[in-house]
Design an enzyme around this catalytic site. Structure first.
Site, PDB file in Angstrom:
ATOM      1  N   TYR A  56       0.948  -1.016   0.051  1.00 32.80           N
ATOM      2  CA  TYR A  56       0.256   0.022  -0.065  1.00 32.80           C
ATOM      3  C   TYR A  56       0.847   1.236  -0.096  1.00 32.80           C
ATOM      4  O   TYR A  56       1.871   1.253   0.513  1.00 32.80           O
ATOM      5  CB  TYR A  56      -0.831  -0.125   1.112  1.00 32.80           C
ATOM      6  CG  TYR A  56      -0.288   0.193   2.380  1.00 32.80           C
ATOM      7  CD1 TYR A  56       0.161   1.254   3.099  1.00 32.80           C
ATOM      8  CD2 TYR A  56       0.219  -1.073   3.136  1.00 32.80           C
ATOM      9  CE1 TYR A  56       0.776   1.302   4.421  1.00 32.80           C
ATOM     10  CE2 TYR A  56       0.720  -1.218   4.461  1.00 32.80           C
ATOM     11  CZ  TYR A  56       0.991   0.110   4.981  1.00 32.80           C
ATOM     12  OH  TYR A  56       1.608  -0.062   6.078  1.00 32.80           O
ATOM     13  N   GLU A  78       7.352  -5.282  10.514  1.00 32.35           N
ATOM     14  CA  GLU A  78       5.976  -5.734  11.150  1.00 32.35           C
ATOM     15  C   GLU A  78       6.241  -6.987  11.970  1.00 32.35           C
ATOM     16  O   GLU A  78       6.229  -7.965  11.344  1.00 32.35           O
ATOM     17  CB  GLU A  78       5.004  -5.822   9.801  1.00 32.35           C
ATOM     18  CG  GLU A  78       4.678  -4.443   9.107  1.00 32.35           C
ATOM     19  CD  GLU A  78       3.973  -3.545   9.506  1.00 32.35           C
ATOM     20  OE1 GLU A  78       3.257  -3.737  10.789  1.00 32.35           O
ATOM     21  OE2 GLU A  78       3.828  -2.520   9.139  1.00 32.35           O
TER      22      GLU A  78
END
Length: 262
Positions: A56, A78
């Site tokens: 994204y 992450e």
């Protein structure tokens, strides 16, 4: 859980956007993922890594800005599905990511190309620039020792160029293996039509530079140290003078030694 490398602010759709150092970013991200407990086993992201723009887009992010303007390599990690994990989860997260962090830092030292830049006239260190063909990010060598380190993905062929104002550019092609490579450059000064050597930027103001650095040293929080050294030196001078004076008085009181007659 996934490792993300550089995004792009120039696109408005989710698509793969590879920067000039894309191979190096993939190499760094893969080291972290493969050293992790289970990140490389991700079913959503192949190998546990992804290009940020392919996932994204983000506009005005620090990753792009730091890379474009200062050549900084940044990864987004992450490491949990929960944005605010509880304190009880932290030891587990640390164990899962500890080796990934250590191996990533170690890989940055053990790969790439490093060396120094010298002048052919006397071997003086030159604070020049290192550029790799096809990559628009330059690395500036150190001011004192002219040392540099350029991150590059291993198992690749590169053309490395060294430049310095007032000197001729020099380039060489290398094949980079797994280990880091030492590559020094010796630059020749440019010559005018009259045959005179052009003065380089580091030669023209050496005297002024030394004086300015000395003034900066005095004014940059070291003034107290200088005063202390002056006071200590003055006290040593007074002490030495006092000792000489006492010794002279002692000799006058005792007088010269007399020899005993037989």
């Amino acid at each position: 859980m996934v490792v993300i490398w550089v995004r792009s602010k120039f696109i408005v759709w989710t698509n793969y956007f590879g920067c000039p150092d894309d191979e190096t970013f993939r190499f760094m991200a893969s080291i972290y993922s493969q050293s992790h407990y289970n990140m490389s086993l991700s079913k959503e992201f192949r190998g546990g890594i992804t290009n940020g723009a392919s996932w994204y887009p983000i506009y005005g992010g620090m990753q792009d800005w730091n890379y474009i303007h200062y050549g900084c390599f940044e990864l987004t990690l992450e490491i949990s599905d929960n944005k605010w994990p509880s304190a009880t989860e932290l030891p587990t997260l640390w164990e899962y990511n500890k080796m990934s962090m250590l191996n990533l830092v170690a890989s940055l030292v053990k790969t790439g190309v490093h060396g120094r830049i010298f002048s052919s006239d006397g071997g003086r260190p030159l604070p020049g620039f290192i550029t790799v063909k096809g990559m628009n990010q330059s690395v500036k060598s150190g001011k004192t020792f002219a040392d540099y380190h350029r991150l590059l993905a291993p198992r690749g062929r590169y053309e490395v160029m060294a430049a310095m104002p007032g000197y001729k550019l020099r380039s060489t092609c290398i094949w980079l293996d797994e280990a880091a490579m030492t590559l020094d450059f010796v630059l020749d000064a440019e010559v005018t039509l009259k045959g005179n050597l052009l003065r380089s930027g580091c030669e023209c103001d050496c005297g002024n530079t030394i004086r300015l650095e000395f003034v900066d040293f005095l004014l940059g929080g070291h003034l107290e140290v200088c005063f202390i050294l002056i006071i200590v030196g003055f006290l040593c001078f007074l002490f030495q003078r006092r000792m000489k004076s006492n010794l002279s008085k002692h000799r006058q009181v005792v007088g010269p030694k007399r020899l005993a007659g037989v």
